[in-house]
Design a protein around this motif. Structure first.
Motif, short mmCIF file in Angstrom:
data_model
loop_
_atom_site.label_atom_id
_atom_site.label_comp_id
_atom_site.label_asym_id
_atom_site.label_seq_id
_atom_site.Cartn_x
_atom_site.Cartn_y
_atom_site.Cartn_z
N VAL A 164 -9.76 41.68 79.85
CA VAL A 164 -8.56 42.13 79.17
C VAL A 164 -7.37 41.71 80.02
N ASP A 165 -6.71 40.65 79.62
CA ASP A 165 -5.59 40.13 80.40
C ASP A 165 -4.32 40.91 80.10
N THR A 166 -3.51 41.07 81.13
CA THR A 166 -2.24 41.76 81.00
C THR A 166 -1.30 40.92 80.12
N VAL A 167 -0.51 41.60 79.32
CA VAL A 167 0.46 40.92 78.47
C VAL A 167 1.63 40.48 79.35
N THR A 168 1.93 39.21 79.33
CA THR A 168 3.04 38.69 80.14
C THR A 168 4.38 39.11 79.53
N ARG A 169 5.41 39.06 80.34
CA ARG A 169 6.74 39.44 79.86
C ARG A 169 7.18 38.57 78.68
N SER A 170 6.87 37.29 78.73
CA SER A 170 7.27 36.40 77.64
C SER A 170 6.52 36.71 76.34
N ALA A 171 5.32 37.27 76.43
CA ALA A 171 4.53 37.60 75.25
C ALA A 171 4.76 39.03 74.76
N LEU A 172 5.48 39.83 75.55
CA LEU A 172 5.66 41.24 75.21
C LEU A 172 6.38 41.47 73.87
N PRO A 173 7.47 40.75 73.54
CA PRO A 173 8.09 40.98 72.23
C PRO A 173 7.13 40.75 71.06
#
Length: 198
Positions: free
Chosen positions: A120-129
């Motif tokens: 389960v990979d962390t959601v990156t800041r760029s993918a957060l929206p």
């Protein structure tokens, strides 16, 4: 099942999905073991895998390794366990995100060969929206198309600062405060700013 990742919300949701599937498949009993330290007693875990409750036909055995390091005894126990999986037992192993050395360890390789591994990979800041928009869509809410919606989602992402648990709570709050359909930038700002004050 082996679930590994560092984001508490995503790991919890993945584990909850596995638990729900096990329940629907007839697992009537659940035992949880939190293993920490290299010299933990693995005999209780192995014993629990072999014993079934009085009225249960199957069970879920959950092993949590917060450090991601079972130690020498744990490594050997997990390898033996993976080679002779007990009948009627669904096993769920929860781990933090492991480094490259741990990924190649004998115990993880044995578990992977015996079952399913889910990273389960962390959601990156760029993918957060986009993640926020997808979560809003689950509750039949959405933002406007175009720059206005993008700006509202970016504002939301900035306020939760990558904390998916906080984002999840804010998304749930929006479902309570507003009906399904379009959320305006003002709706999002007023809901998210309220929490930022406290």
């Amino acid at each position: 099942y082996v679930v590994q990742g560092d984001d508490p919300l995503l790991v919890q949701e993945a584990a909850d999905s596995i638990r729900a599937a096990a329940r629907s498949a007839g697992c009537e009993e659940r035992e949880v073991f939190n293993i920490s330290g290299a010299h933990a007693d693995w005999s209780a875990v192995l014993g629990a895998a072999q014993s079934m409750g009085l009225f249960a036909n199957s069970k879920l055995l959950e092993i949590r390794l917060p450090s991601g390091k079972p130690g020498k005894d744990g490594s050997e126990a997990l390898q033996r366990y993976a080679q002779a999986l007990p009948e009627g037992v669904v096993t769920l192993v929860l781990l933090p995100k492991l480094d490259g050395t741990a990924q190649k360890s004998a115990w993880l390789t044995a578990l992977d060969a015996a079952g399913v591994q889910l990273r389960v990979d962390t959601v990156t800041r760029s993918a957060l929206p986009a993640w926020i928009a997808a979560r809003l869509a689950r509750q039949d809410q959405h933002v406007a198309d175009g720059p206005e919606g993008e700006q509202a989602l970016a504002f939301f992402a900035d306020r939760v600062e990558g904390n998916l648990l906080a984002a999840h709570q804010e998304i749930q709050k929006l479902a309570l405060l507003h009906p399904p359909g379009l959320l305006t930038a003002d709706d999002i700002e007023s809901a998210v700013l309220d929490v930022a004050r406290y």
